[in-house]
Write a protein that holds these residues in place. Structure first.
Motif, PDB file in Angstrom:
ATOM      1  N   ALA A  97     -25.659  32.316  -6.715  1.00 47.94           N
ATOM      2  CA  ALA A  97     -27.026  32.451  -7.232  1.00 47.94           C
ATOM      3  C   ALA A  97     -27.312  33.910  -7.559  1.00 47.94           C
ATOM      4  O   ALA A  97     -26.743  34.821  -6.947  1.00 47.94           O
ATOM      5  CB  ALA A  97     -28.043  31.931  -6.219  1.00 47.94           C
ATOM      6  N   VAL A  98     -28.195  34.097  -8.536  1.00 47.52           N
ATOM      7  CA  VAL A  98     -28.562  35.434  -9.007  1.00 47.52           C
ATOM      8  C   VAL A  98     -30.051  35.421  -9.326  1.00 47.52           C
ATOM      9  O   VAL A  98     -30.557  34.455  -9.897  1.00 47.52           O
ATOM     10  CB  VAL A  98     -27.769  35.804 -10.284  1.00 47.52           C
ATOM     11  N   ARG A  99     -30.741  36.513  -8.959  1.00 44.90           N
ATOM     12  CA  ARG A  99     -32.148  36.637  -9.330  1.00 44.90           C
ATOM     13  C   ARG A  99     -32.448  38.043  -9.854  1.00 44.90           C
ATOM     14  O   ARG A  99     -32.021  39.043  -9.257  1.00 44.90           O
ATOM     15  CB  ARG A  99     -33.064  36.327  -8.143  1.00 44.90           C
ATOM     16  N   PRO A 100     -33.170  38.132 -10.980  1.00 43.28           N
ATOM     17  CA  PRO A 100     -33.515  39.443 -11.537  1.00 43.28           C
ATOM     18  C   PRO A 100     -34.699  40.069 -10.797  1.00 43.28           C
ATOM     19  O   PRO A 100     -35.559  39.363 -10.266  1.00 43.28           O
ATOM     20  CB  PRO A 100     -33.900  39.110 -12.978  1.00 43.28           C
ATOM     21  N   VAL A 101     -34.715  41.386 -10.781  1.00 48.83           N
ATOM     22  CA  VAL A 101     -35.766  42.140 -10.107  1.00 48.83           C
ATOM     23  C   VAL A 101     -36.758  42.675 -11.122  1.00 48.83           C
ATOM     24  O   VAL A 101     -36.371  43.214 -12.160  1.00 48.83           O
ATOM     25  CB  VAL A 101     -35.170  43.308  -9.294  1.00 48.83           C
ATOM     26  N   GLN A 102     -38.047  42.531 -10.804  1.00 44.30           N
ATOM     27  CA  GLN A 102     -39.099  43.154 -11.605  1.00 44.30           C
ATOM     28  C   GLN A 102     -39.809  44.185 -10.741  1.00 44.30           C
ATOM     29  O   GLN A 102     -40.314  43.867  -9.661  1.00 44.30           O
ATOM     30  CB  GLN A 102     -40.104  42.123 -12.109  1.00 44.30           C
ATOM     31  N   PHE A 103     -39.847  45.423 -11.219  1.00 48.24           N
ATOM     32  CA  PHE A 103     -40.490  46.508 -10.495  1.00 48.24           C
ATOM     33  C   PHE A 103     -41.955  46.627 -10.922  1.00 48.24           C
ATOM     34  O   PHE A 103     -42.302  46.263 -12.051  1.00 48.24           O
ATOM     35  CB  PHE A 103     -39.763  47.823 -10.767  1.00 48.24           C
ATOM     36  N   PRO A 104     -42.803  47.154 -10.063  1.00 42.85           N
ATOM     37  CA  PRO A 104     -44.190  47.404 -10.489  1.00 42.85           C
ATOM     38  C   PRO A 104     -44.216  48.432 -11.617  1.00 42.85           C
ATOM     39  O   PRO A 104     -43.527  49.452 -11.538  1.00 42.85           O
ATOM     40  CB  PRO A 104     -44.859  47.961  -9.223  1.00 42.85           C
ATOM     41  N   LYS A 105     -45.000  48.161 -12.642  1.00 36.21           N
ATOM     42  CA  LYS A 105     -45.080  49.095 -13.766  1.00 36.21           C
ATOM     43  C   LYS A 105     -45.574  50.463 -13.307  1.00 36.21           C
ATOM     44  O   LYS A 105     -45.097  51.507 -13.770  1.00 36.21           O
ATOM     45  CB  LYS A 105     -46.008  48.534 -14.841  1.00 36.21           C
ATOM     46  N   ALA A 106     -46.502  50.467 -12.352  1.00 39.89           N
ATOM     47  CA  ALA A 106     -47.079  51.726 -11.879  1.00 39.89           C
ATOM     48  C   ALA A 106     -46.077  52.593 -11.128  1.00 39.89           C
ATOM     49  O   ALA A 106     -46.307  53.790 -10.935  1.00 39.89           O
ATOM     50  CB  ALA A 106     -48.276  51.433 -10.974  1.00 39.89           C
ATOM     51  N   ALA A 107     -44.940  52.010 -10.722  1.00 39.32           N
ATOM     52  CA  ALA A 107     -43.954  52.778  -9.959  1.00 39.32           C
ATOM     53  C   ALA A 107     -43.195  53.774 -10.824  1.00 39.32           C
ATOM     54  O   ALA A 107     -42.590  54.710 -10.306  1.00 39.32           O
ATOM     55  CB  ALA A 107     -42.977  51.832  -9.264  1.00 39.32           C
ATOM     56  N   GLY A 108     -43.207  53.581 -12.138  1.00 36.49           N
ATOM     57  CA  GLY A 108     -42.528  54.520 -13.029  1.00 36.49           C
ATOM     58  C   GLY A 108     -41.038  54.606 -12.759  1.00 36.49           C
ATOM     59  O   GLY A 108     -40.474  55.702 -12.695  1.00 36.49           O
TER      60      GLY A 108
END
Length: 368
Positions: free
Chosen positions: A166-177
């Motif tokens: 299994a694989v899952r993509p990561v989404q970072f907070p936009k505000a984290a830059g």
């Protein structure tokens, strides 16, 4: 007769100064006692009495996409390298092209509710692209064009097989830059005792490392959407805007009841360990390190020689011991050559295993 490791360490300490922790390593060797050739050590964790190692995609072909089982006392492999296979489900999914090639694995940890499951993370995947349909689903990473991927590796209790299922993509907070830096992504993973998974980022748009976290629940791998991580907000001991990345991470439980524990981070470029209080009640403790490589007993060289370029990238904590492994930086690793008898090891980019006891001083520093 050469001095013992303990006596050598005392000599080192006297020569270097009390604020620096000297550490003598052991060459990691295969079943025949030979040092390893270019494994590019990036993932490292403890399981079932041994250290488990995973290299990145720049490793030599025989050690690429392999799990290594290392005896923590002798630094010798316990078995032949184990090939990691990939399930058809993953190969036929949005990220299949990457896993048909050589993913750039960084870091390694294991599922605290199921110790037959390892978890790693991909870094530089800029050599592949998502299809239009997959980009529509997974293109909003707020970081790199090709997503950072958390990867599930299923094994068994004896580690006779290993498969990516299994694989899952990561989404970072936009505000984290976070920024679009394919080769400066997540390099550390660690679980705490409360079901949180921590992800250590090498650098963001401000050229600073960060630590993110996400809840890890029993249905984590049943989901196919983003893993939406959060900025931990941890204050890190970064002295300036120059390069001070985190390249390894593990969890250290607290002795004090009710305390959430600590993260041990390897600041590769600084030869430091950062002891980070999860409660943020005390400032991170910065442990300055000095790494030494052993020389052959029959050589005319000193028993140990100080390394000028180590590049620690793997951290594994077990009990009151912290284990470290280095990822040889090919451009500079030969700079370590002093004793001619060690030249072959450095020229083949052979890694070393280091270990040190947990130091009580790590937990007594207070915020100013």
């Amino acid at each position: 007769m050469k001095p013992s490791l303990y006596l050598a360490s005392l000599c080192f300490a006297a020569a270097i100064g009390a604020t620096e922790q000297p550490l003598a390593g052991k060459w990691i060797t295969d079943l025949h006692g030979q040092t390893l050739t270019d494994p590019q050590s990036s993932g490292f964790t403890w399981r079932h009495g041994e250290l488990i190692h995973l290299g990145d995609n720049s490793a030599a072909e025989p050690l690429r996409n392999k799990l290594l089982r290392i005896n923590p006392h002798t630094a010798k492999l316990n078995a032949e390298p184990l090939n990691i296979t990939v399930s058809k489900q993953v190969l036929n999914g949005c990220f299949g092209e990457l896993f048909n090639k050589h993913p750039d694995f960084e870091s390694l940890t294991w599922d605290r509710t199921d110790d037959t499951v390892f978890i790693t993370v991909t870094e530089d995947s800029s050599f592949v692209q998502l299809s239009a349909d997959c980009k529509a689903r997974y293109g909003e990473t707020n970081s790199t064009d090709f997503p950072t991927l958390l990867v599930k590796i299923e094994t068994d209790s004896t580690l006779s097989r290993a498969e990516i299922t299994a694989v899952r993509p990561v989404q970072f907070p936009k505000a984290a830059g976070v920024g679009n830096f394919p080769n400066d992504g997540i390099e550390g993973l660690a679980f705490d005792n409360a079901g949180n998974l921590y992800l250590a980022l090498e650098k963001n748009l401000a050229n600073a490392p960060m630590i993110f976290n996400t809840a890890y629940q029993t249905d984590f791998w049943q989901q196919d959407g983003y893993v939406k991580v959060q900025d931990s907000g941890f204050v890190l001991p970064v002295p300036d805007a120059k390069n001070h990345p985190i390249n390894g991470l593990d969890y250290l439980p607290a002795k004090k009841a009710g305390h959430p524990g600590y993260l041990v981070a390897a600041a590769r470029n600084d030869d430091q360990l950062w002891i980070i209080d999860l409660s943020q009640q005390q400032a991170p403790f910065v442990q300055q390190m000095a790494y030494y490589a052993p020389t052959p007993a029959d050589s005319a060289c000193p028993a140990y020689e100080r390394m000028v370029q180590t590049a620690i990238e793997g951290v594994a904590v077990h009990g009151d011991t912290v284990y470290l492994v280095n990822d040889a930086w090919k451009k500079h690793y030969p700079d370590n050559i002093q004793c001619p008898a060690n030249a072959a090891h450095f020229n083949k980019f052979a890694p070393l295993l280091f270990s040190l006891p947990v130091d009580p001083r790590w937990f007594i520093q207070r915020l100013n």
